[in-house]
Design an enzyme around this catalytic site. Structure first.
Site, PDB file in Angstrom:
ATOM      1  N   GLU A   1       0.494 -20.582 -41.986  1.00 45.41           N
ATOM      2  CA  GLU A   1       0.048 -19.450 -41.091  1.00 45.41           C
ATOM      3  C   GLU A   1       1.142 -19.372 -39.809  1.00 45.41           C
ATOM      4  OE1 GLU A   1      -1.733 -16.785 -40.933  1.00 45.41           O
ATOM      5  OE2 GLU A   1      -2.939 -17.407 -42.591  1.00 45.41           O
TER       6      GLU A   1
ATOM      7  N   GLU B   1       4.294 -17.846 -41.323  1.00 43.75           N
ATOM      8  CA  GLU B   1       4.292 -16.348 -41.803  1.00 43.75           C
ATOM      9  C   GLU B   1       4.157 -15.645 -40.621  1.00 43.75           C
ATOM     10  OE1 GLU B   1       1.528 -16.957 -45.969  1.00 43.75           O
ATOM     11  OE2 GLU B   1       0.824 -16.077 -43.940  1.00 43.75           O
ATOM     12  N   GLU B   2       3.612 -15.865 -39.524  1.00 42.38           N
ATOM     13  CA  GLU B   2       3.452 -15.012 -38.236  1.00 42.38           C
ATOM     14  C   GLU B   2       4.621 -15.238 -37.270  1.00 42.38           C
ATOM     15  OE1 GLU B   2      -0.101 -15.581 -36.153  1.00 42.38           O
ATOM     16  OE2 GLU B   2      -1.494 -14.898 -37.872  1.00 42.38           O
TER      17      GLU B   2
END
Length: 371
Positions: free
Chosen positions: A255, A258-259
């Site tokens: 996560e 990805e962010e």
């Protein structure tokens, strides 16, 4: 004739006795009489084949004991069966096949042959045999599968998306929806008359919040383009949902990448929060994870992230959004204590169980200090 009627009447009254409430009558076969066809006035009853609760043998076509056509199934570990429908079928034919299958699975037993003139399987007194006679005792033996259902328990039907039209026929036979994925619907039926022990559909969603702090005591934060924090100018930890088959520590690393585009290494789970009625009425488990940055360059995700930056920790904690929410105040206190070496979280350890591999998250520091 009157003697037999009297015996039958006595037998019916016996079954209606409130002291014998343990005698349950599940679903009878579709024709109502097939259970009695193999019963004769002979005194010995053949044993019915035993079914293994842990077998994974595929059963298809005619049932070996009854000759009735049944759905092909795979037996599970808990006395149930699962069938996956893969070919188109007329709904009425499917319904008839369900009826015959349920009847067969209900009466499949694993009991040994018994001489009903010498031994009563229900533990009634010998006097009952004398009172009712051999013929009625033979009837009792034939009824035994319905009085003591020791056959299949849960019946699962997996319907692919292209055969979803068969769901109505299954529901009419007593099946209910258990869960669905993008490619199939799973229905279930409980055969015993006692309360079912079918586990509910997945009850929780698992999410993570990533506490990533660098050597300058700056924390990685983002502003979201969508969701409830959109356009509010709130800086928050990167968050996300753990995927199916993904471990918590792997999901937190993914996560963050990805962010923000930042590479990280998982350190520990610091805390977790549980809430209910959070997402489609399901409960939610949210794990606060600490990660160590392996890179500093930020490349924010265009579709979901409005902005991302390294923010001084003290500046983050002074945001009104953080100060005004009890959960966030506790989270910042825990993260501060961990950054200062005053708190120990949970580290994953790869462990094995009888049937699977997994991760045990625990406080390794305090455990090792005792040994």
């Amino acid at each position: 004739m009157s003697c037999r009627l009297a015996k039958s009447y006595g037998f019916i009254r016996l079954l209606m006795n409130p002291r014998l409430r343990f005698l349950h009558f599940p679903r009878f076969p579709a024709d109502g009489f097939s259970a009695f066809r193999s019963c004769s006035t002979a005194t010995r009853i053949r044993s019915m084949s035993a079914s293994s609760s842990s077998s994974t043998n595929l059963m298809a076509g005619e049932d070996a004991n009854s000759g009735v056509t049944v759905l092909p199934v795979v037996e599970d570990k808990y006395g149930g069966v699962m069938t996956e429908i893969s070919h188109p079928m007329d709904p009425s034919a499917f319904s008839a096949l369900l009826q015959s299958s349920l009847s067969t699975w209900t009466i499949q037993l694993g009991w040994q042959s018994v001489d009903v003139t010498r031994k009563c399987e229900f533990n009634f007194s010998t006097a009952l045999t004398i009172a009712l006679g051999t013929e009625l005792m033979c009837m009792i033996a034939c009824l035994r599968p319905f009085l003591y259902t020791q056959g299949k328990k849960g019946v699962w039907i997996k319907l692919p998306r292209q055969l979803i039209g068969l769901a109505e026929a299954a529901v009419k036979e007593g099946f209910w929806f258990h869960h669905a994925e993008k490619d199939f619907l799973m229905l279930v039926y409980w055969i015993p008359v006692e309360g079912d022990t079918i586990p509910s559909n997945a009850s929780h969603r698992v999410g993570i919040g990533a506490f990533v702090i660098n050597h300058r005591k700056e924390v990685l934060v983002v502003q979201e383009k969508t969701g409830r924090f959109q356009g509010q100018g709130i800086w928050k930890f990167p968050t996300g949902v753990v995927n199916e088959g993904e471990y918590i520590h792997d999901g937190s690393v993914r996560e963050v990448k990805e962010e923000t585009g930042v590479d990280t290494e998982f350190v520990q789970v610091l805390a977790f929060r549980q809430t209910h009625k959070a997402f489609f009425e399901k409960s939610d488990l949210f794990f606060v994870c600490m990660l160590k940055p392996l890179s500093l360059e930020i490349n924010a995700q265009e579709t979901e992230i409005e902005a991302a930056q390294w923010m001084p920790w003290e500046e983050y904690t002074k945001q009104p959004f953080v100060q005004n929410h009890e959960l966030l105040r506790y989270m910042t206190a825990i993260c501060s204590a961990k950054a200062n070496g005053d708190y120990e979280g949970f580290t994953p350890l790869r462990v094995s169980a009888p049937d699977q591999q997994g991760n045990l998250y625990f406080n390794t520091r305090d455990l090792h200090s005792r040994h």
